[in-house]
Design a protein around this motif. Sequence first.
Motif, PDB file in Angstrom:
ATOM      1  N   TYR A 104     -26.098  75.338  15.940  1.00 50.57           N
ATOM      2  CA  TYR A 104     -25.940  76.768  16.170  1.00 50.57           C
ATOM      3  C   TYR A 104     -24.450  77.106  16.128  1.00 50.57           C
ATOM      4  O   TYR A 104     -23.778  77.280  17.145  1.00 50.57           O
ATOM      5  CB  TYR A 104     -26.554  77.159  17.512  1.00 50.57           C
ATOM      6  CG  TYR A 104     -26.725  78.642  17.719  1.00 50.57           C
ATOM      7  CD1 TYR A 104     -27.674  79.355  16.995  1.00 50.57           C
ATOM      8  CD2 TYR A 104     -25.933  79.333  18.629  1.00 50.57           C
ATOM      9  CE1 TYR A 104     -27.831  80.714  17.181  1.00 50.57           C
ATOM     10  CE2 TYR A 104     -26.086  80.702  18.830  1.00 50.57           C
ATOM     11  CZ  TYR A 104     -27.037  81.382  18.092  1.00 50.57           C
ATOM     12  OH  TYR A 104     -27.190  82.738  18.278  1.00 50.57           O
ATOM     13  N   PHE A 126     -24.480  78.362   9.702  1.00 53.10           N
ATOM     14  CA  PHE A 126     -25.007  79.642   9.232  1.00 53.10           C
ATOM     15  C   PHE A 126     -24.548  79.940   7.812  1.00 53.10           C
ATOM     16  O   PHE A 126     -25.337  80.370   6.954  1.00 53.10           O
ATOM     17  CB  PHE A 126     -24.577  80.779  10.159  1.00 53.10           C
ATOM     18  CG  PHE A 126     -24.997  80.610  11.591  1.00 53.10           C
ATOM     19  CD1 PHE A 126     -26.153  79.924  11.921  1.00 53.10           C
ATOM     20  CD2 PHE A 126     -24.225  81.136  12.629  1.00 53.10           C
ATOM     21  CE1 PHE A 126     -26.546  79.771  13.249  1.00 53.10           C
ATOM     22  CE2 PHE A 126     -24.609  80.995  13.946  1.00 53.10           C
ATOM     23  CZ  PHE A 126     -25.769  80.301  14.259  1.00 53.10           C
ATOM     24  N   GLN A 143     -26.374  77.727   5.336  1.00 55.40           N
ATOM     25  CA  GLN A 143     -27.770  78.108   5.169  1.00 55.40           C
ATOM     26  C   GLN A 143     -27.902  79.409   4.379  1.00 55.40           C
ATOM     27  O   GLN A 143     -28.862  79.577   3.604  1.00 55.40           O
ATOM     28  CB  GLN A 143     -28.443  78.256   6.534  1.00 55.40           C
ATOM     29  CG  GLN A 143     -28.661  76.930   7.249  1.00 55.40           C
ATOM     30  CD  GLN A 143     -29.498  75.961   6.417  1.00 55.40           C
ATOM     31  OE1 GLN A 143     -30.602  76.289   5.999  1.00 55.40           O
ATOM     32  NE2 GLN A 143     -28.966  74.782   6.177  1.00 55.40           N
ATOM     33  N   SER A 182     -38.459  79.534  20.000  1.00 55.98           N
ATOM     34  CA  SER A 182     -38.702  80.697  19.159  1.00 55.98           C
ATOM     35  C   SER A 182     -40.027  81.370  19.444  1.00 55.98           C
ATOM     36  O   SER A 182     -40.198  82.564  19.210  1.00 55.98           O
ATOM     37  CB  SER A 182     -38.649  80.286  17.680  1.00 55.98           C
ATOM     38  OG  SER A 182     -39.544  79.202  17.443  1.00 55.98           O
ATOM     39  N   PHE A 186     -31.338  83.021  13.446  1.00 56.24           N
ATOM     40  CA  PHE A 186     -31.258  81.643  13.945  1.00 56.24           C
ATOM     41  C   PHE A 186     -31.093  81.716  15.462  1.00 56.24           C
ATOM     42  O   PHE A 186     -30.310  82.523  15.974  1.00 56.24           O
ATOM     43  CB  PHE A 186     -30.073  80.900  13.329  1.00 56.24           C
ATOM     44  CG  PHE A 186     -30.262  80.554  11.886  1.00 56.24           C
ATOM     45  CD1 PHE A 186     -30.954  79.403  11.526  1.00 56.24           C
ATOM     46  CD2 PHE A 186     -29.764  81.369  10.885  1.00 56.24           C
ATOM     47  CE1 PHE A 186     -31.127  79.073  10.197  1.00 56.24           C
ATOM     48  CE2 PHE A 186     -29.938  81.058   9.545  1.00 56.24           C
ATOM     49  CZ  PHE A 186     -30.624  79.905   9.199  1.00 56.24           C
ATOM     50  N   THR A 187     -31.834  80.885  16.178  1.00 53.87           N
ATOM     51  CA  THR A 187     -31.752  80.895  17.633  1.00 53.87           C
ATOM     52  C   THR A 187     -31.786  79.471  18.176  1.00 53.87           C
ATOM     53  O   THR A 187     -32.487  78.617  17.627  1.00 53.87           O
ATOM     54  CB  THR A 187     -32.897  81.707  18.254  1.00 53.87           C
ATOM     55  OG1 THR A 187     -32.828  81.618  19.680  1.00 53.87           O
ATOM     56  CG2 THR A 187     -34.252  81.180  17.804  1.00 53.87           C
ATOM     57  N   TYR A 237     -36.429  74.047  12.991  1.00 65.74           N
ATOM     58  CA  TYR A 237     -35.833  74.097  11.658  1.00 65.74           C
ATOM     59  C   TYR A 237     -34.552  73.277  11.671  1.00 65.74           C
ATOM     60  O   TYR A 237     -33.709  73.428  12.558  1.00 65.74           O
ATOM     61  CB  TYR A 237     -35.521  75.540  11.272  1.00 65.74           C
ATOM     62  CG  TYR A 237     -34.865  75.692   9.924  1.00 65.74           C
ATOM     63  CD1 TYR A 237     -35.606  75.639   8.756  1.00 65.74           C
ATOM     64  CD2 TYR A 237     -33.487  75.896   9.823  1.00 65.74           C
ATOM     65  CE1 TYR A 237     -35.005  75.788   7.512  1.00 65.74           C
ATOM     66  CE2 TYR A 237     -32.869  76.043   8.586  1.00 65.74           C
ATOM     67  CZ  TYR A 237     -33.634  75.987   7.435  1.00 65.74           C
ATOM     68  OH  TYR A 237     -33.027  76.133   6.207  1.00 65.74           O
ATOM     69  N   GLY A 250     -32.665  72.580   8.562  1.00 64.95           N
ATOM     70  CA  GLY A 250     -31.758  72.893   7.465  1.00 64.95           C
ATOM     71  C   GLY A 250     -31.653  71.814   6.409  1.00 64.95           C
ATOM     72  O   GLY A 250     -30.776  71.891   5.532  1.00 64.95           O
ATOM     73  N   THR A 255     -37.605  83.903  11.781  1.00 65.29           N
ATOM     74  CA  THR A 255     -36.834  83.378  12.907  1.00 65.29           C
ATOM     75  C   THR A 255     -36.900  81.868  12.890  1.00 65.29           C
ATOM     76  O   THR A 255     -37.993  81.283  12.863  1.00 65.29           O
ATOM     77  CB  THR A 255     -37.391  83.907  14.251  1.00 65.29           C
ATOM     78  OG1 THR A 255     -37.353  85.330  14.250  1.00 65.29           O
ATOM     79  CG2 THR A 255     -36.569  83.382  15.413  1.00 65.29           C
ATOM     80  N   PHE A 256     -35.729  81.218  12.886  1.00 67.88           N
ATOM     81  CA  PHE A 256     -35.645  79.767  12.878  1.00 67.88           C
ATOM     82  C   PHE A 256     -35.055  79.277  14.199  1.00 67.88           C
ATOM     83  O   PHE A 256     -33.939  79.678  14.560  1.00 67.88           O
ATOM     84  CB  PHE A 256     -34.736  79.257  11.743  1.00 67.88           C
ATOM     85  CG  PHE A 256     -35.172  79.665  10.365  1.00 67.88           C
ATOM     86  CD1 PHE A 256     -36.407  79.307   9.878  1.00 67.88           C
ATOM     87  CD2 PHE A 256     -34.324  80.419   9.556  1.00 67.88           C
ATOM     88  CE1 PHE A 256     -36.799  79.670   8.598  1.00 67.88           C
ATOM     89  CE2 PHE A 256     -34.701  80.787   8.277  1.00 67.88           C
ATOM     90  CZ  PHE A 256     -35.952  80.418   7.808  1.00 67.88           C
ATOM     91  N   GLN A 257     -35.786  78.434  14.908  1.00 67.36           N
ATOM     92  CA  GLN A 257     -35.195  77.764  16.064  1.00 67.36           C
ATOM     93  C   GLN A 257     -34.485  76.513  15.570  1.00 67.36           C
ATOM     94  O   GLN A 257     -35.091  75.669  14.906  1.00 67.36           O
ATOM     95  CB  GLN A 257     -36.246  77.379  17.094  1.00 67.36           C
ATOM     96  CG  GLN A 257     -35.642  76.640  18.289  1.00 67.36           C
ATOM     97  CD  GLN A 257     -36.682  75.938  19.142  1.00 67.36           C
ATOM     98  OE1 GLN A 257     -37.871  76.160  18.983  1.00 67.36           O
ATOM     99  NE2 GLN A 257     -36.229  75.072  20.037  1.00 67.36           N
ATOM    100  N   VAL A 258     -33.213  76.384  15.899  1.00 66.71           N
ATOM    101  CA  VAL A 258     -32.411  75.245  15.455  1.00 66.71           C
ATOM    102  C   VAL A 258     -31.893  74.476  16.663  1.00 66.71           C
ATOM    103  O   VAL A 258     -31.875  74.995  17.791  1.00 66.71           O
ATOM    104  CB  VAL A 258     -31.228  75.703  14.567  1.00 66.71           C
ATOM    105  CG1 VAL A 258     -31.739  76.403  13.315  1.00 66.71           C
ATOM    106  CG2 VAL A 258     -30.282  76.609  15.352  1.00 66.71           C
TER     107      VAL A 258
END
Length: 507
Positions: free
Chosen positions: A446, A451, A454, A477, A472-473, A414, A416, A438-441
């Motif tokens: 990060y 945040f 978003q 993910s 967000f992680t 993800y 954004g 859950t979005f892996q960024v």
Amino acid sequence: MEAGRPRSRKRKLGANEAPAPAAAAEKPSPKSAVEDQDPPLAGADGGANDRISQLPDGVLGDVISLLPTKDGARTQILASRWRHLWRSAPLNLDHHRLCRDRKDLDAVVSRILSAHPGPGRRFCAPVYHLFGDRAETADAWLRSPALDNLYELELCSFDYRFGLPYPSYPSEPQPTPAAAFRFSETLRVAIIGYCHLPDSTAQGLHFPKLKKLGLERVSISESSLHSMMAGCPALECLLIQHSFGFRCIRINSISLTSIGVKALARHKGRLFEELIIEKAPCLERFLQLSSSRGLHVSSSGSLHVSVIFAPKLKTLGCLFSGGCSATLTFDLTVIKGLCVDSLTTAVCTVKILAVDMRALSLDAVIDMMRCFPCLEKLYIESTGPGKTNFWRRKHRDLIRSFDVRLKKIVWRYYRGIKSHVNFATFFVLNARMLELMTFQVHSKDYNEEFFAHQRKMLQLDSMASRGAQLHFTPDASHRCARDFRVHDLDLADPFERKEPYEFHALS
């Protein structure tokens, strides 16, 4: 360690030394002692504080046989109570991390097999570098009494497991060692790789207790493959990766619960092109694995899958878009890549779906939800920006009539950007049963500034599901479809990440 108890001397074992038998362990030499030995446990010789050592031998033996090979052998030096347990426990011999120098592995494996009386639980070792005048070594390993009544067998090769070719390999796949199938009556798991299974061998095989079968880079004829599967009446998990010599597989099994396939892109032999699931009343998971992105495209097209009878199918993936001509057919419903060419009958049993999109497309995902209307978990992987993904006007009729039942959405990569935000807000504002997104960024995104931005863009104050959480992680993910092995196929959700991960929750 209890107060006043004398401290045991530390002994060292050469990295390539095989574990010594119990008799030899009482009088260790510098070459056979254990590396970096810790002091004995408090009460290890029967003291009241050592409850583990008070367990029955059978229980301790089961624990030892589940440990990595080195760790299992090292339990011999914990105390006299443990000294005989490694030799009496079923042998777990796995070559991974057994030697610092791979050139010494053959000798180490031979020493371990000679030191253990058997029976065997698991044997995993490379054998296909042992060809020609060295083939007797592999055959001797497999005939060792230490492997009698073996439960798990994995025959692999150095260049596949270590990542580097060592030593030289024959130009053509070699037959499996002559003794490879002497365990057919007791095996529960068999993973066979980098070999040729001739008709004379494969068509006579019978595995009455086998539950998991993996064929990785195996050359086998179509008739032999079907004969081999028919000889596994208890088979539950089947994994076929990069194997060749056959064009079509037909599945007729009352016991299979999971199937994983990965087709070759090109090979001079006959390629795997078609899978027909004719009768699989217990099948719950069907996984199309990828090597880099989605299915490999073969020289004559892509893998075509037809599901005729699988009434319990729950997990499906990974479906791939982006120029792939692979097709998936349920009765008269035809899915090509991620495009539903013909939707005649919805598949209501599927609850978990994984997709891989080069161009992120909300339209494609909506088509998947129409095809699988009871979908609860959606795993997305997309590296491209994709389309604009505007939806308020285009899908306003759908919003009024269609019930989005998704409870969990996991999105890899993800970014954004606007097209990603548009895609995400469709579910934020319309998925009334949503519990977690859950979005892996990227690690650079990060941070608190990203945040906060978003949270505003995703319109969290207007969420359709008031109890839903957004995470967000920076970590992966979910599990990628190219990472699966046969042991993963019986997981209830093979795509779900099992390890804890760092995340930031938006509220």
